[in-house]
Design an enzyme around this catalytic site. Structure first.
Site, mmCIF file in Angstrom:
data_model
loop_
_atom_site.group_PDB
_atom_site.id
_atom_site.type_symbol
_atom_site.label_atom_id
_atom_site.label_comp_id
_atom_site.label_asym_id
_atom_site.label_seq_id
_atom_site.Cartn_x
_atom_site.Cartn_y
_atom_site.Cartn_z
ATOM 1 N N THR A 1 0.825 -1.207 0.000
ATOM 2 C CA THR A 1 0.000 0.000 0.000
ATOM 3 C C THR A 1 0.857 1.255 0.000
ATOM 4 O O THR A 1 1.908 1.330 0.647
ATOM 5 C CB THR A 1 -0.916 -0.009 1.234
ATOM 6 O OG1 THR A 1 -1.778 -1.137 1.153
ATOM 7 C CG2 THR A 1 -1.743 1.250 1.320
ATOM 8 N N GLY B 1 2.677 -2.486 8.172
ATOM 9 C CA GLY B 1 2.941 -2.876 9.551
ATOM 10 C C GLY B 1 4.281 -3.562 9.731
ATOM 11 O O GLY B 1 4.818 -4.176 8.817
ATOM 12 N N GLU C 1 -6.325 -5.096 3.537
ATOM 13 C CA GLU C 1 -6.281 -6.233 2.611
ATOM 14 C C GLU C 1 -7.448 -6.208 1.628
ATOM 15 O O GLU C 1 -7.994 -7.235 1.247
ATOM 16 C CB GLU C 1 -6.270 -7.573 3.365
ATOM 17 C CG GLU C 1 -5.371 -7.633 4.580
ATOM 18 C CD GLU C 1 -3.950 -7.140 4.338
ATOM 19 O OE1 GLU C 1 -3.537 -7.068 3.176
ATOM 20 O OE2 GLU C 1 -3.262 -6.817 5.312
#
Length: 689
Positions: A150, A189, A443
């Site tokens: 992303t 993350g 997701e």
């Protein structure tokens, strides 16, 4: 000095007495149902073995964690994650036992992406040679990885990613470069402060052979990239990376930003199991199936479907136990000398909580089915058979969307149904609510990914229309072909079900409605050539109907085929099935009516039938949530305690555990001092950050 509150007790009947009576009212075998739900793969055995080990460690105490700042919580999260990894070695835990320990500690691990998407991508996308090099380093945690797809400007639209991986044929390297600010990696993350490697997804740019000075994009591809020095842990030259800052939930996760400035990586960095660039010629070999590039996302989505039932079960457990203990008002038409009514006896509370209780079981069976589909599809792919890839991709996308919506909305519905105390820290829902808020977005945004489901089922319906008399290659294909054959029979459009069979036929009605919606979408898109964007709302509804039909069918099949549950327990689960199906039908009543799957008379009866089912389930509610076997340590909830000591725990947390109550403040506005006798004027708070 004595504290007189030590001797105070709640009014009667108190929580323990109330829950004991609730459990006596039900003939459900809790242990039997718990084993049915969670015993087959050793879940409960692992939980019983790992829980006491975790509770003995002071670092895992949850007493004060809500009072910590974000930097403090992140440090605690790192400390806990490191300790868990050391404990895995010390106790020789299997991977499942280690995952159980993480589940019980209930912190989003700062190493989560290393253990989920980083290693999964290497296993699924790397060549055998690359796996031989990287997997030992990853599994031993000698390197720590993340997954960087992303970007600041693009999330769901993976094809629109801006980061470039340009092939330099002279040096035989790829050059990673962020041409714009929006090309910055974002939300990744485990990367903000911890990871030293990452799977970086970038546009593959190769020289145009007809014009070598020009480059052609071959779409996004994954690369494994070292981003920090292995000794100093500082970003490598040409890389800017850091934590994006505060957000809803995930307080222990270092979600990242990252940009590259002409950063060179070797040819071997490109994961080359399905696609590759020839080292000598620069010629590109594309994957046989482009969707294989997104295998890691499918893996994570299938896990999200599987985990949804446990997170919703936590919220429902708290809501059912607390609303049983909580008493408010007497029955207007009853004996005024009797105690106040349990909140769960009000239909206005039941309609918010009991359908969600039924949903936990629906999600359970669906999660198991999703795991089976994913496992079988991966086995087929490993053998070079890609026939099940599209079905797996569609199913995981649709169910990820619907199941995470049901769970996320369900947690908040439970919180609101509990009134004022549901808003407090003693509810046990603050962290789980905030953390789960991300799931409908991550997701694949839940509205966006439903297009993948719609495209798949429209394609299946198109094939069914083209050859309705040939055997179906799978269950969906066969159902669509039967629908087309029935549609061609005179009078078929006027068919409705008998009202007397509404409970028994909820399964068939759901499938019939999905057939009708799919055919309508096929007609609009294929026959009338409608613009895709103009159909997006209709397509989203179609995806939801498809996923609801899977959930209802899976729930129905699981109970029909079960040979282990005793009759009293199974009868209650059948009521839960009917409640879930009819409550869903009521919420989507227009679609069922339009599909001729129900009559107006049917729909008019739904509300009373739903209320009748809730009345039948109500005596079993406490035992049904008990069957999920969620330890008090994991719930961390005064409201949801197994023993019902709600008010004692709430008061203890406020009066004895709250550190703010140990500080004496200076309330005089004309004095700078904040804390009595400290001289602290409060102006140094920000300077410490």
């Amino acid at each position: 000095m004595p504290d007189f509150t030590d001797n105070l007790r709640p009014s009667q009947p108190d929580g323990p007495t109330t829950l004991a009576r609730e459990r006596q009212k039900s003939n459900i075998a809790t242990e039997e149902l718990g084993q049915h739900l969670l015993g087959s793969d050793g879940f409960l055995v692992r939980q019983a073995r790992i829980l006491p080990i975790i509770q003995q460690e002071p670092l895992f105490s949850k007493d004060q964690q809500q009072n910590l700042s974000r930097p403090e919580r992140f440090k605690l999260g790192v400390a806990r994650a490191k300790l868990l990894r050391r404990m895995k070695d010390t106790h020789k835990w299997s991977q499942l036992e280690y995952q159980m320990a993480e589940y019980l500690v209930d912190d989003v691990s700062p190493y989560f992406l290393h253990m989920e998407m980083f290693i999964t991508t290497i296993r699924e996308q790397a060549s055998e040679e690359q796996q031989a090099h990287w997997l030992p380093l990853i599994e031993s945690w000698k390197i720590i990885g993340a997954y960087a797809q992303t970007e600041l400007g693009h999330g769901s639209n993976v094809r629109g990613l801006e980061l470039e991986a340009r092939w330099d044929n002279r040096t035989k390297e790829f050059v990673l470069h962020s041409p714009t600010l929006t090309a910055s990696k974002w939300w990744n993350g485990s990367l903000g402060r911890l990871a030293n490697h990452a799977i970086v997804v970038a546009q593959l740019l190769l020289p145009d052979h007809s014009s070598p000075d020009q480059y052609v994009s071959h779409g996004p591809h994954p690369f494994i990239v070292q981003v920090r020095d292995m000794k100093t842990h500082q970003p490598l030259n040409g890389i800017v990376v850091g934590d994006i800052g505060p957000k809803y939930g995930y307080i222990t996760m270092d979600n990242a930003y990252m940009l590259f400035d002409q950063f060179r990586i070797p040819h071997s960095a490109m994961l080359s199991r399905y696609s590759k660039v020839d080292l000598n010629t620069g010629i590109y070999t594309k994957p046989e199936k482009p969707a294989l590039v997104y295998g890691s996302l499918t893996y994570v989505r299938s896990n999200m479907v599987h985990r949804a039932r446990l997170v919703l079960a936590r919220a429902v457990t708290v809501a059912v136990r607390y609303s049983s203990v909580r008493r408010q008002f007497q029955d207007r038409d009853g004996d005024k000398t009797r105690p106040e009514m349990s909140v769960l006896d009000y239909p206005t509370v039941q309609i918010r909580i009991l359908p969600l209780l039924a949903t936990t079981f629906a999600l359970h069976y669906t999660g198991l089915a999703m795991q089976t589909v994913y496992k079988n599809a991966r086995q087929d792919i490993e053998k070079g058979n890609f026939n099940s890839l599209a079905h797996m991709h569609s199913m995981s996308s649709g169910l990820k969307s619907l199941c995470t919506i049901l769970a996320a909305d369900g947690i908040e519905t439970c919180r609101r149904a509990m009134g004022g105390h549901g808003f407090g820290g003693g509810s046990g829902l603050i962290q789980v609510n905030n953390d789960y808020l991300s799931k409908p977005t991550v997701e694949g945004d839940n509205w966006m990914i439903t297009q993948q489901v719609a495209a798949y089922v429209i394609k299946k319906m198109t094939a069914a229309v083209g050859s309705p008399d040939t055997p179906g290659i799978d269950e969906t294909d066969a159902r669509f072909k039967e629908f087309i054959r029935n549609k061609r029979r005179p009078g078929s459009e006027k068919r409705t079900y008998d009202i007397l069979n509404i409970l028994q036929n909820s399964y068939g009605r759901t499938l019939e409605t999905n057939n009708r919606q799919t055919y309508d979408a096929y007609e609009q898109r294929v026959i009338k050539k409608r613009n895709w964007n103009s159909l997006l709302i209709q397509l989203h509804r179609l995806s939801r109907a498809q996923s609801e039909s899977i959930i209802v069918a899976t729930f129905f099949d699981a109970l029909s085929n079960d040979k282990t549950l005793s009759a009293p327990t199974k009868n209650v689960l059948w009521d839960c099935y009917r409640l879930f199906a009819l409550y869903s039908m009521e919420n989507e009543s227009f679609e069922f009516l339009r599909a001729n799957a129900v009559s107006q008379t049917d729909l008019n009866s739904l509300a009373s039938r739903v209320q009748d089912l809730m009345a039948r389930i109500r005596p079993h509610a406490v035992k049904l949530v008990d069957s999920w076997m969620i330890p008090d340590y994991l719930l961390d909830s005064a409201l949801g305690r197994y023993d019902g000591r709600v008010y004692e725990d709430l008061f203890n947390r406020a009066h004895r555990l709250n550190p703010l109550n140990r500080i004496t403040f200076n309330p005089n506005y004309w004095e700078d001092e904040i804390v009595k006798g400290s001289g602290d004027n409060g102006r140094g708070i920000l300077s410490k950050l």
